[in-house]
Design a protein around this motif. Structure first.
Motif, PDB file in Angstrom:
ATOM      1  N   ALA A 159      36.846  58.422  55.995  1.00 52.89           N
ATOM      2  CA  ALA A 159      37.087  59.514  56.509  1.00 52.89           C
ATOM      3  C   ALA A 159      38.496  60.399  56.261  1.00 52.89           C
ATOM      4  O   ALA A 159      38.432  61.353  55.911  1.00 52.89           O
ATOM      5  N   LEU A 160      39.271  59.507  56.440  1.00 54.16           N
ATOM      6  CA  LEU A 160      40.665  59.955  55.980  1.00 54.16           C
ATOM      7  C   LEU A 160      40.789  60.290  54.468  1.00 54.16           C
ATOM      8  O   LEU A 160      41.364  61.451  54.112  1.00 54.16           O
ATOM      9  N   GLY A 161      39.906  59.799  53.730  1.00 53.38           N
ATOM     10  CA  GLY A 161      40.156  59.931  52.475  1.00 53.38           C
ATOM     11  C   GLY A 161      39.235  61.037  51.967  1.00 53.38           C
ATOM     12  O   GLY A 161      39.728  62.036  51.165  1.00 53.38           O
ATOM     13  N   GLY A 162      38.044  61.352  52.652  1.00 57.19           N
ATOM     14  CA  GLY A 162      37.211  62.402  52.371  1.00 57.19           C
ATOM     15  C   GLY A 162      37.969  63.780  52.826  1.00 57.19           C
ATOM     16  O   GLY A 162      37.981  64.697  52.142  1.00 57.19           O
ATOM     17  N   MET A 163      38.647  63.491  53.858  1.00 55.32           N
ATOM     18  CA  MET A 163      39.210  64.770  54.537  1.00 55.32           C
ATOM     19  C   MET A 163      40.581  65.083  53.645  1.00 55.32           C
ATOM     20  O   MET A 163      40.670  66.425  53.090  1.00 55.32           O
ATOM     21  N   GLY A 164      41.317  64.053  53.496  1.00 59.10           N
ATOM     22  CA  GLY A 164      42.434  64.255  52.415  1.00 59.10           C
ATOM     23  C   GLY A 164      42.454  64.572  51.240  1.00 59.10           C
ATOM     24  O   GLY A 164      42.926  65.688  50.706  1.00 59.10           O
ATOM     25  N   GLY A 165      41.082  64.196  50.518  1.00 57.33           N
ATOM     26  CA  GLY A 165      40.678  64.776  49.168  1.00 57.33           C
ATOM     27  C   GLY A 165      40.329  66.211  49.240  1.00 57.33           C
ATOM     28  O   GLY A 165      40.692  67.088  48.366  1.00 57.33           O
ATOM     29  N   ARG A 166      39.574  66.586  50.347  1.00 60.75           N
ATOM     30  CA  ARG A 166      39.025  68.042  50.285  1.00 60.75           C
ATOM     31  C   ARG A 166      40.355  68.769  50.570  1.00 60.75           C
ATOM     32  O   ARG A 166      40.533  70.021  50.140  1.00 60.75           O
ATOM     33  N   LEU A 167      41.306  68.463  51.772  1.00 60.99           N
ATOM     34  CA  LEU A 167      42.446  69.192  52.085  1.00 60.99           C
ATOM     35  C   LEU A 167      43.406  69.599  50.937  1.00 60.99           C
ATOM     36  O   LEU A 167      43.814  70.455  50.615  1.00 60.99           O
ATOM     37  N   ILE A 168      43.811  68.373  50.206  1.00 66.24           N
ATOM     38  CA  ILE A 168      44.496  68.404  49.001  1.00 66.24           C
ATOM     39  C   ILE A 168      44.072  69.192  47.756  1.00 66.24           C
ATOM     40  O   ILE A 168      44.458  70.198  47.070  1.00 66.24           O
ATOM     41  N   ALA A 169      42.805  69.172  47.757  1.00 66.61           N
ATOM     42  CA  ALA A 169      42.043  69.840  46.644  1.00 66.61           C
ATOM     43  C   ALA A 169      42.006  71.108  46.803  1.00 66.61           C
ATOM     44  O   ALA A 169      42.499  72.070  45.763  1.00 66.61           O
TER      45      ALA A 169
END
Length: 410
Positions: A159-169
């Motif tokens: 979940a953190l990866g999915g959030m972080g990937g979307r947020l950073i991108a």
């Protein structure tokens, strides 16, 4: 000699348990790999409107940047477990993460839409080596009384990866370009590869096996003779199908009037993904105490309430709806995936692979059909379509309440 028989050998269970240093190291490594894997996979989601603009494609075509990846990933899942049976769990996971990171870096330089989609399809193949094998590793190496909690923490890392990937991108695309955004995510994947190399403990309960295609097909066939596993595979499809549909197309709604949000603001909304970290572990632990069949249905009810809120004209209601959807989804996925691991007393690796096959096919097939719902019905069409998937999942969850439990699968 007194004639007494020798004392029986004491079998020491070396499986990793909650509260030990090994448990903390294992989950740190899985958080790193989960963060990178889901960042690499889902970083394109908030960028879909940018792809539509730069490459001149509609929403359904733009969604292929994710659907192609997850479709190939789903097929690769069926064979990842068998490959890891031969090569080992950690080597396959590490090669998967490193190769995927390099492909994402390459995709940032794609000259046209066709090349970008080819690279994203190849990414699905390389990514397949991590999620299915990770579930198998957890099932083999984590003690039974810590399995639900460990699976919840692993999914929370996803979940953190999915959030972080979307947020950073989203942030990088807003301040530079989508190409820079994708390259940044690929670089983070390389960092995570190093952390997994250094931190993930070697398997203690892995037994190398030769690949036998006929035996592999027989193992897959045996899964379908179980009265519960096929329905759990269906739940994976429906959970992911509804979830990814909302996340794929909400960006199109929010960057348009009357909201007119920037890519950074849309990416910031995806911070509600962090709710999945808590819900996966919390609902997984509750299901472990009360029984999975008594709790799974509630995840679909929560998701349905979330979808209903997204139909509102209020931005805050939409954000709350996405948060509820995320909470229910990760809780339901945690319960269903750990239930597969517990119920599959045989062919655990193949059961995990088939669950994830169904899960990612939900993303690929249902997510792409959601684009047609957007093209023809706007957001109301998307919300109705997602609600139908959730209601189907609720019906299956209620059916599973009547399933006779195995002795080892409450």
């Amino acid at each position: 000699m007194d004639g007494s028989s020798p004392a029986p050998a004491v079998v020491v269970d070396r499986r990793i348990r909650h509260g030990t240093p090994a448990f903390r190291r294992t989950n740190l490594a899985f958080f790193s790999s989960g963060f990178a894997t889901f960042g690499l996979l889902y970083c394109v989601q908030p960028l879909m409107p940018a792809f539509s603009h730069d490459f001149g494609v509609d929403a359904a075509s733009s969604s292929l940047s994710l659907s192609l990846t997850t479709g190939v990933l789903a097929v690769g899942m069926l064979f990842a477990g068998a490959i890891s049976d031969v090569l080992g769990r950690k080597p396959v996971m590490l090669a998967s993460l490193l190769g995927s990171s390099l492909l994402v870096l390459l995709s940032a330089m794609a000259p046209h839409w066709g090349a970008f989609l080819v690279i994203r399809a190849l990414l699905g193949l390389t990514l397949a080596g991590l999620p299915a094998v990770a579930m198998t590793y957890v099932g083999e190496e984590i003690h039974g009384d810590s399995l639900g909690f460990a699976m919840g923490l692993y999914i929370g890392g996803n979940a953190l990866g999915g959030m972080g990937g979307r947020l950073i991108a989203g942030f990088a695309a807003d301040h530079a370009s989508w190409r820079v955004a994708v390259a940044v995510i690929g670089g983070l994947g390389l960092v995570a590869s190093y952390l997994v190399l250094r931190g993930l403990p070697a398997s203690a309960y892995f037994e190398k096996r030769r690949a036998h295609p006929r035996a592999l097909l027989a193992s897959f066939g045996s899964l379908w003779r179980d009265k519960g596993l096929p329905w759990l595979f269906a739940e994976g499809f429906l959970l992911m199908g509804a979830f990814v549909t909302i996340y794929n197309y909400v960006s199109y709604r929010l960057i348009a009037a009357p909201f007119s949000l920037s890519q950074s603001h849309v990416g910031a909304i995806f911070m509600v993904y962090v709710i999945g970290v808590g819900s996966s572990a919390w609902m997984g632990a509750i299901a472990g105490r009360l029984g999975r069949r008594r709790v799974l249905w509630s995840a679909f009810v929560i998701m349905l309430a979330g979808v209903a809120l997204t139909a509102s004209a209020s931005l805050w209601a939409i954000v709350a709806g996405i948060a509820l959807l995320t909470f229910g989804f990760f809780g339901g996925h945690s319960i269903a995936s750990s239930w597969v691991g517990r119920r599959a007393s045989f062919a655990k690796a193949h059961a995990s692979s088939f669950y994830l096959f169904a899960y990612y096919m939900g993303s690929s097939i249902a997510g792409s059909i959601g684009g047609l719902a957007w093209n023809h019905g706007g957001w109301n069409g998307v919300a109705i379509y997602a609600a139908v998937l959730i209601l189907a999942g609720l019906a299956v969850a209620l059916k599973l309440r009547t399933l006779t439990p195995l002795a080892s699968a409450p």
